[in-house]
Design a protein around this motif. Structure first.
Motif, PDB file in Angstrom:
ATOM      1  N   LEU A  45       0.842  -1.206   0.000  1.00  0.00           N
ATOM      2  CA  LEU A  45       0.000   0.000   0.000  1.00  0.00           C
ATOM      3  C   LEU A  45       0.874   1.251   0.000  1.00  0.00           C
ATOM      4  O   LEU A  45       0.592   2.212  -0.711  1.00  0.00           O
ATOM      5  N   ARG A  46       1.939   1.229   0.783  1.00  0.00           N
ATOM      6  CA  ARG A  46       2.838   2.395   0.862  1.00  0.00           C
ATOM      7  C   ARG A  46       3.542   2.674  -0.459  1.00  0.00           C
ATOM      8  O   ARG A  46       3.867   3.817  -0.746  1.00  0.00           O
ATOM      9  N   THR A  47       3.809   1.640  -1.246  1.00  0.00           N
ATOM     10  CA  THR A  47       4.498   1.863  -2.521  1.00  0.00           C
ATOM     11  C   THR A  47       3.543   2.305  -3.627  1.00  0.00           C
ATOM     12  O   THR A  47       3.974   2.932  -4.584  1.00  0.00           O
ATOM     13  N   ARG A 102      -8.998   1.672  -7.600  1.00  0.00           N
ATOM     14  CA  ARG A 102      -7.604   1.214  -7.778  1.00  0.00           C
ATOM     15  C   ARG A 102      -7.302   0.034  -6.863  1.00  0.00           C
ATOM     16  O   ARG A 102      -6.631  -0.933  -7.265  1.00  0.00           O
ATOM     17  N   LEU A 103      -7.759   0.107  -5.625  1.00  0.00           N
ATOM     18  CA  LEU A 103      -7.548  -1.000  -4.693  1.00  0.00           C
ATOM     19  C   LEU A 103      -8.199  -2.277  -5.205  1.00  0.00           C
ATOM     20  O   LEU A 103      -7.579  -3.345  -5.218  1.00  0.00           O
ATOM     21  N   LEU A 104      -9.453  -2.177  -5.623  1.00  0.00           N
ATOM     22  CA  LEU A 104     -10.164  -3.362  -6.118  1.00  0.00           C
ATOM     23  C   LEU A 104      -9.503  -3.932  -7.360  1.00  0.00           C
ATOM     24  O   LEU A 104      -9.366  -5.156  -7.498  1.00  0.00           O
ATOM     25  N   GLN A 105      -9.070  -3.056  -8.263  1.00  0.00           N
ATOM     26  CA  GLN A 105      -8.389  -3.525  -9.465  1.00  0.00           C
ATOM     27  C   GLN A 105      -7.112  -4.265  -9.085  1.00  0.00           C
ATOM     28  O   GLN A 105      -6.826  -5.340  -9.613  1.00  0.00           O
ATOM     29  N   ARG A 106      -6.382  -3.718  -8.153  1.00  0.00           N
ATOM     30  CA  ARG A 106      -5.122  -4.340  -7.721  1.00  0.00           C
ATOM     31  C   ARG A 106      -5.381  -5.661  -6.991  1.00  0.00           C
ATOM     32  O   ARG A 106      -4.702  -6.654  -7.219  1.00  0.00           O
TER      33      ARG A 106
END
Length: 154
Positions: free
Chosen positions: A114-116, A144-148
């Motif tokens: 998450l930090r990167t 973006r989170l869901l895609q990742r």
């Protein structure tokens, strides 16, 4: 529909518990700002389940808000770690929401990942000193989170 990030220690209540139970009352929140975020939730909102105080910490699942403005019963239980003797049944201080299991991510997204990939402006959890257990997540960041998290190339 809004998005949220909710933290829990997996040895207290983890994604496996929610998956097994199907739905839970998210109680024990004892921070006024986090409580105010709970008050903003609506049925159908989605929440990322974040395992904290574990190695590695990170997002491990997704939940759906199934009920809002629930009275947190732990505030009235003198045997509970979350007992609040100042709270009165006719005017409760603390609320809870019900959350239903939606998805489990294996692997999840670790705090290091998450930090990167995100900034402290994207996710409040990345802000130094932030200890809130309930935080909002903006729609573009949630996308973006869901895609990742759902990417097969992981």
């Amino acid at each position: 529909m809004a998005f949220w990030l909710l933290k829990s220690e997996p040895d207290v209540y983890g994604i496996a518990d929610l998956e097994r139970e199907g739905e839970t009352l998210w109680d024990g929140v004892r921070n006024y700002q986090a409580r105010n975020f709970l008050r903003q939730m609506a049925v159908g909102d989605r929440a990322f389940f974040y395992h904290s105080n574990t190695k590695p910490p990170g997002i491990v699942g997704l939940m759906t808000v199934s009920a809002t403005e629930q009275v947190d019963p732990s505030q009235f239980d003198p045997n509970s770690d979350y007992y609040d003797p100042r709270s009165q049944p006719d005017n409760p201080t603390w609320i809870a929401v019900k959350l239903a299991f939606s998805d489990r991510f294996q692997p999840g997204l670790t705090l290091a990942e998450l930090r990167t990939e995100f900034t402290a402006e994207d996710l409040l959890i990345l802000r130094p000193g932030n200890r809130l257990s309930v935080t909002p997540v903006a729609d573009p960041v949630a996308d973006r989170l869901l895609q990742r998290l759902r990417s097969p190339a992981r």
